[in-house]
Design a protein around this motif. Sequence first.
Motif, PDB file in Angstrom:
ATOM      1  N   UNK A 285       0.820  -1.203   0.000  1.00 50.83           N
ATOM      2  CA  UNK A 285       0.000   0.000   0.000  1.00 50.83           C
ATOM      3  C   UNK A 285       0.854   1.252   0.000  1.00 50.83           C
ATOM      4  N   UNK A 286       0.227   2.423  -0.122  1.00 48.89           N
ATOM      5  CA  UNK A 286       0.984   3.677  -0.151  1.00 48.89           C
ATOM      6  C   UNK A 286       1.753   3.934   1.143  1.00 48.89           C
ATOM      7  N   UNK A 287       2.850   4.637   1.014  1.00 45.23           N
ATOM      8  CA  UNK A 287       3.592   5.122   2.179  1.00 45.23           C
ATOM      9  C   UNK A 287       3.018   6.488   2.539  1.00 45.23           C
ATOM     10  N   UNK A 288       2.576   6.636   3.793  1.00 48.86           N
ATOM     11  CA  UNK A 288       1.875   7.861   4.208  1.00 48.86           C
ATOM     12  C   UNK A 288       2.514   8.444   5.450  1.00 48.86           C
ATOM     13  N   UNK A 289       2.169   9.731   5.703  1.00 49.09           N
ATOM     14  CA  UNK A 289       2.607  10.373   6.937  1.00 49.09           C
ATOM     15  C   UNK A 289       1.482  10.320   7.960  1.00 49.09           C
ATOM     16  N   UNK A 290       1.620  11.076   9.042  1.00 54.95           N
ATOM     17  CA  UNK A 290       0.643  10.983  10.139  1.00 54.95           C
ATOM     18  C   UNK A 290      -0.745  11.461   9.723  1.00 54.95           C
ATOM     19  N   UNK A 291      -0.857  12.249   8.649  1.00 50.99           N
ATOM     20  CA  UNK A 291      -2.170  12.701   8.172  1.00 50.99           C
ATOM     21  C   UNK A 291      -2.737  11.766   7.115  1.00 50.99           C
ATOM     22  N   UNK A 292      -2.051  10.658   6.867  1.00 52.07           N
ATOM     23  CA  UNK A 292      -2.415   9.666   5.847  1.00 52.07           C
ATOM     24  C   UNK A 292      -2.265  10.233   4.439  1.00 52.07           C
TER      25      UNK A 292
END
Length: 390
Positions: A285-292
Amino acid sequence: MKSEMNNGVPVTQVDILIVGAGPAGLAAAIAAKEAGVDSLIVLEREDNAGGILRQCIHNGFGLHRFKEELTGPEYAQRDIDKAAEMGIDVRTGVTVLSVDPDKTVTAISRKWGLQVFKAKAVVLAMGCRERPRGALAIPGTRCAGIYSAGTAQKFVNLEGYMPGRRVVILGSGDIGLIMARRMTLEGAKVLCVAELMPYSGGLKRNIVQCLNDFDIPLKLSHTVVDIEGKERVTGVTIAEVKNGKPVPGTEEHFACDTLLLSCGLLPENELSRTAGVALSPITGGPQVDESLQTNIPGVFAAGNVLHVHDLVDYVSEEASAAGTSAAAYILQGAAAAGRALPVVAQNGVRYTVPVTVHPQAAETLTLRMRVDNVYKGKALAVYAGEVCLW
């Protein structure tokens, strides 16, 4: 939102476009609407909203979110009804063809034809699909009677067809366990559930309610080593597995007409890939930060397209956060990037979501993770350098 024509193709300007009207897409849309964004559209390729929950007619959903036990269709209907009450534009029967890095989304449908959407933010909520036989390298003939567990579930629960009468199931994921019970209740004989790993991949309650209550044997550390049959499956052979290889002399033959595969789920990320979204080699899946938010500003991801969840309640919770973040991106503008810290998974933690964190972005952080094995008597620890934070 407003539309105009470009070379005969309608181009619609929209603040937030959400791909997928399953539990993740609906939860994201509701949260974005509640946060103050009125210009949003949800696109769904199926003819009905609700996603996979429509065929999950068993109960056990909603205990965390609604504090009551619901069936899959009941759970989905609550979000469908709420989205309708809020006036959210949910369009079904629409297949998204591409998502571009500039957040241009191209879709096609029988009702509207070819359409282009120019979005300020996009939420990816396409869900996941089952791992097919071709990814499992099972020897044997290519005969009829081999189905993924989810396909069999759709046949039985939505279309009224029985896939077979004597069934072997490979894989003890939750869908496989639930289909062992479902096939039994419909009059089939489930001969066994074979699981490659030394432990089940499903919830404990499903092992008890779907296998133990119906005296269906669960054979751990076993896999299918042969499939027999020319036109239709006539039998399968399973064997014990040690160190990743079948053990000679442990073969056991079952005469059957159906083999169901419940061997894991894969996030549905073809659209993410073409958009240039960075994907995790572990989750798919995508790599995301804390805000998705993904590596593309204004493109967010949530639900099983991000990583496979155990409970739909957690999917909705995560997707609500993505919808709120997308709304903040629209209404408040992109937050200052600031310093991004990588989240490093190690010492038994297989992966985390998110993979990067901006410490100044939020006072609290939800970190989702999975371990890489069965551990007992262990604890989780969070470090910043050499300092143990938790």
